[in-house]
Design a protein around this motif. Structure first.
Motif, mmCIF file in Angstrom:
data_model
loop_
_atom_site.group_PDB
_atom_site.id
_atom_site.type_symbol
_atom_site.label_atom_id
_atom_site.label_comp_id
_atom_site.label_asym_id
_atom_site.label_seq_id
_atom_site.Cartn_x
_atom_site.Cartn_y
_atom_site.Cartn_z
ATOM 1 N N PHE A 164 62.340 44.819 71.046
ATOM 2 C CA PHE A 164 62.011 44.480 69.654
ATOM 3 C C PHE A 164 60.940 45.413 69.092
ATOM 4 C CE2 PHE A 164 63.684 40.273 71.087
ATOM 5 C CZ PHE A 164 64.806 40.280 70.266
ATOM 6 N N LEU A 165 60.070 45.914 69.955
ATOM 7 C CA LEU A 165 59.093 46.913 69.517
ATOM 8 C C LEU A 165 59.807 48.167 69.025
ATOM 9 C CD1 LEU A 165 56.262 48.206 69.296
ATOM 10 C CD2 LEU A 165 56.444 48.781 71.729
ATOM 11 N N ILE A 166 60.803 48.617 69.764
ATOM 12 C CA ILE A 166 61.547 49.816 69.365
ATOM 13 C C ILE A 166 62.294 49.585 68.063
ATOM 14 C CG2 ILE A 166 63.458 51.342 70.018
ATOM 15 C CD1 ILE A 166 62.573 50.992 72.929
ATOM 16 N N ILE A 167 62.871 48.389 67.905
ATOM 17 C CA ILE A 167 63.562 48.065 66.656
ATOM 18 C C ILE A 167 62.587 48.157 65.481
ATOM 19 C CG2 ILE A 167 64.617 46.165 65.357
ATOM 20 C CD1 ILE A 167 66.002 45.330 67.974
ATOM 21 N N TYR A 168 61.373 47.659 65.671
ATOM 22 C CA TYR A 168 60.365 47.733 64.610
ATOM 23 C C TYR A 168 59.917 49.178 64.369
ATOM 24 C CZ TYR A 168 59.484 42.843 63.456
ATOM 25 O OH TYR A 168 59.590 41.565 62.969
ATOM 26 N N ILE A 169 59.883 49.990 65.407
ATOM 27 C CA ILE A 169 59.519 51.394 65.230
ATOM 28 C C ILE A 169 60.558 52.113 64.375
ATOM 29 C CG2 ILE A 169 59.353 53.615 66.441
ATOM 30 C CD1 ILE A 169 57.882 52.162 68.697
ATOM 31 N N VAL A 170 61.839 51.874 64.667
ATOM 32 C CA VAL A 170 62.913 52.480 63.866
ATOM 33 C C VAL A 170 62.804 52.010 62.419
ATOM 34 C CG1 VAL A 170 65.409 52.622 63.539
ATOM 35 C CG2 VAL A 170 64.458 52.730 65.849
ATOM 36 N N LEU A 171 62.532 50.720 62.235
ATOM 37 C CA LEU A 171 62.342 50.167 60.889
ATOM 38 C C LEU A 171 61.145 50.825 60.205
ATOM 39 C CD1 LEU A 171 63.491 47.992 58.998
ATOM 40 C CD2 LEU A 171 61.942 46.353 60.075
ATOM 41 N N GLY A 172 60.065 51.013 60.959
ATOM 42 C CA GLY A 172 58.863 51.643 60.413
ATOM 43 C C GLY A 172 59.066 53.100 60.053
ATOM 44 N N LEU A 173 59.865 53.813 60.832
ATOM 45 C CA LEU A 173 60.156 55.220 60.522
ATOM 46 C C LEU A 173 60.840 55.343 59.166
ATOM 47 C CD1 LEU A 173 61.431 56.488 64.003
ATOM 48 C CD2 LEU A 173 59.337 57.214 62.853
ATOM 49 N N GLY A 174 61.772 54.427 58.895
ATOM 50 C CA GLY A 174 62.456 54.454 57.605
ATOM 51 C C GLY A 174 61.513 54.174 56.452
ATOM 52 N N LEU A 175 60.627 53.175 56.631
ATOM 53 C CA LEU A 175 59.679 52.858 55.562
ATOM 54 C C LEU A 175 58.665 53.973 55.373
ATOM 55 C CD1 LEU A 175 58.637 50.874 53.472
ATOM 56 C CD2 LEU A 175 57.269 49.781 55.252
ATOM 57 N N ASN A 176 58.274 54.645 56.454
ATOM 58 C CA ASN A 176 57.313 55.733 56.329
ATOM 59 C C ASN A 176 57.914 56.920 55.577
ATOM 60 O OD1 ASN A 176 54.783 56.814 56.599
ATOM 61 N ND2 ASN A 176 54.987 57.367 58.741
ATOM 62 N N LEU A 177 59.211 57.122 55.707
ATOM 63 C CA LEU A 177 59.858 58.150 54.895
ATOM 64 C C LEU A 177 59.728 57.817 53.416
ATOM 65 C CD1 LEU A 177 63.216 59.083 56.705
ATOM 66 C CD2 LEU A 177 61.286 60.589 56.235
ATOM 67 N N ILE A 178 60.016 56.546 53.079
ATOM 68 C CA ILE A 178 60.009 56.130 51.675
ATOM 69 C C ILE A 178 58.592 56.111 51.104
ATOM 70 C CG2 ILE A 178 60.513 54.218 50.104
ATOM 71 C CD1 ILE A 178 62.779 53.400 52.033
ATOM 72 N N THR A 179 57.688 55.464 51.811
ATOM 73 C CA THR A 179 56.331 55.267 51.293
ATOM 74 C C THR A 179 55.366 56.362 51.723
ATOM 75 O OG1 THR A 179 56.665 52.872 51.277
ATOM 76 C CG2 THR A 179 54.388 53.653 51.196
ATOM 77 N N GLY A 180 55.439 56.756 52.986
ATOM 78 C CA GLY A 180 54.491 57.726 53.509
ATOM 79 C C GLY A 180 54.756 59.143 53.060
ATOM 80 N N TYR A 181 56.013 59.571 53.113
ATOM 81 C CA TYR A 181 56.336 60.958 52.770
ATOM 82 C C TYR A 181 56.684 61.144 51.300
ATOM 83 C CZ TYR A 181 56.289 62.258 57.694
ATOM 84 O OH TYR A 181 55.893 62.520 58.987
ATOM 85 N N ALA A 182 57.431 60.183 50.727
ATOM 86 C CA ALA A 182 57.845 60.346 49.330
ATOM 87 C C ALA A 182 56.976 59.571 48.354
ATOM 88 C CB ALA A 182 59.313 59.912 49.171
ATOM 89 N N GLY A 183 56.086 58.710 48.862
ATOM 90 C CA GLY A 183 55.155 58.006 47.983
ATOM 91 C C GLY A 183 55.764 56.910 47.147
ATOM 92 N N GLN A 184 56.949 56.398 47.531
ATOM 93 C CA GLN A 184 57.604 55.330 46.781
ATOM 94 C C GLN A 184 57.292 53.991 47.450
ATOM 95 O OE1 GLN A 184 59.249 56.585 43.896
ATOM 96 N NE2 GLN A 184 58.134 58.291 44.805
ATOM 97 N N VAL A 185 56.381 53.239 46.865
ATOM 98 C CA VAL A 185 55.909 51.998 47.486
ATOM 99 C C VAL A 185 57.036 50.970 47.500
ATOM 100 C CG1 VAL A 185 54.216 50.145 47.414
ATOM 101 C CG2 VAL A 185 53.591 52.453 46.661
ATOM 102 N N SER A 186 57.351 50.453 48.680
ATOM 103 C CA SER A 186 58.442 49.480 48.816
ATOM 104 C C SER A 186 57.932 48.222 49.508
ATOM 105 C CB SER A 186 59.599 50.078 49.622
ATOM 106 O OG SER A 186 60.604 49.111 49.852
ATOM 107 N N LEU A 187 58.109 47.081 48.853
ATOM 108 C CA LEU A 187 57.760 45.789 49.430
ATOM 109 C C LEU A 187 59.016 44.976 49.744
ATOM 110 C CD1 LEU A 187 54.675 44.687 47.275
ATOM 111 C CD2 LEU A 187 54.692 45.576 49.617
ATOM 112 N N GLY A 188 60.155 45.640 49.766
ATOM 113 C CA GLY A 188 61.400 44.935 50.042
ATOM 114 C C GLY A 188 62.190 45.556 51.165
ATOM 115 N N HIS A 189 61.490 46.217 52.102
ATOM 116 C CA HIS A 189 62.194 46.932 53.172
ATOM 117 C C HIS A 189 62.956 45.976 54.088
ATOM 118 C CE1 HIS A 189 62.970 50.782 54.967
ATOM 119 N NE2 HIS A 189 62.616 50.356 56.166
#
Length: 315
Positions: free
Chosen positions: A15-40
């Motif tokens: 489940f940690l790995i599943i959350y890491i994969v989920l976090g990688l996707g959100l970091n692309l959206i919010t961290g790299y592109a700066g698009q704040v998402s509260l509905g990931h």
């Protein structure tokens, strides 16, 4: 091999790995592109429900169900990413929050998703006739995570990643340099959604039962906290943030501290995440491994590349 390792500890890492994969996707959206998402969590749920429905109600092979679930999530994520073209920052956060709540309500009330009862009897994955359980499933997810990290690294070091980072720093500067902000914003939501869809699909085939409660706002807030605290725009920041904040509550379960009432562990966890977010926003807004002062470096780099190529646009 499954008999050697404690299934409880194996599940924690899965489940940690599943959350890491989920976090990688959100970091692309919010961290790299700066698009704040509260509905990931909505993308996470779309991947889980799509794979569950296809494999249980359409009798599709679970591997194909996962593949189609990722494609479905990419398409829906791109569509839901369209509001980012009109709103930004706080308004985008509120918009994505609203979309996430709408999608969770759909999961809870639609007949195709099983309504409040959810979907059970989701088939487990198998390979060459062998069921992937415990350690074998862990190995599979490790491979998926490493591929995901590699793809993120390659993208963020490419022209696409540089365009995302300029958009994150300043939309107007990005447009003035010829970057097609519409294309790159929709693209980052689609790719971030693909990561969430994959995480959701593997989650569904692991737990074999899903309901709308697994994809609520608390999941979105938790993943965002992990990404922000670890470091926006940093792969190792995502790995660090997700690992620390996911494993910390497990330590309380493991050691059974007497001063903690385990019935309220989830409440304590959210309070801790909130406190850490406040502290990070005050002292290190980009997170522990977040890159500081990237704006000038990125703009200068892109201008050099543009002049070196005789005025060729970034996009």
């Amino acid at each position: 091999m499954d008999a050697i390792f404690n299934p409880y500890y194996v599940d924690i890492i899965v489940f940690l790995i599943i959350y890491i994969v989920l976090g990688l996707g959100l970091n692309l959206i919010t961290g790299y592109a700066g698009q704040v998402s509260l509905g990931h969590a909505a993308f996470f749920g779309i991947g889980a429900y799509s794979s569950a429905i296809l494999s249980t109600k359409a009798d599709l092979n679970p591997w194909l169900a996962i593949l189609f679930a990722i494609v479905i999530t990419v398409i829906i994520s791109a569509i839901l990413g369209l509001p980012s073209l009109r709103v930004r920052e706080d308004f985008l956060a509120i918009t994505t929050l609203g979309m996430g709540l709408i999608i969770q309500s759909f999961f809870k009330n639609a007949s195709i998703t099983g309504g409040a009862f959810g979907i059970d009897m989701i088939p487990t994955l198998s390979l060459f006739g062998m069921k992937l359980e415990n350690v074998s499933y862990l190995v599979l997810l490790l491979i998926v995570m490493l591929i995901g990290i590699y793809v993120v690294r390659k993208m963020t070091q490419s022209r696409i990643g540089r365009a995302w980072m300029v958009i994150r720093e300043d939309d107007v500067v990005a447009q003035s340099m010829g970057i097609n902000t519409t294309y790159y914003k929709v693209l980052v939501f689609a790719i971030g959604g693909a990561y969430a869809g994959a995480a959701g699909a593997f989650f569904a085939h692991k737990v074999t039962y899903i309901s709308s409660d697994s994809f609520g706002f608390s999941i979105s807030a938790t993943i965002l906290s992990m990404v922000v605290i670890g470091g926006l725009g940093s792969i190792r920041g995502t790995l660090f943030g997700v690992s620390v904040l996911y494993l910390l509550p497990e330590l309380f379960r493991l050691f059974q501290f007497t001063f903690i009432d385990m019935k309220y562990l989830d409440m304590y966890k959210m309070m801790l995440y909130g406190l850490l977010m406040v502290v990070m926003m005050r002292y290190r807004p980009n997170g522990i491994f977040g890159k500081q002062g990237a704006k000038k470096v990125l703009v200068k780099s892109l201008r050099k590349r543009k002049s070196a190529k005789g005025g060729e646009h970034v996009a």
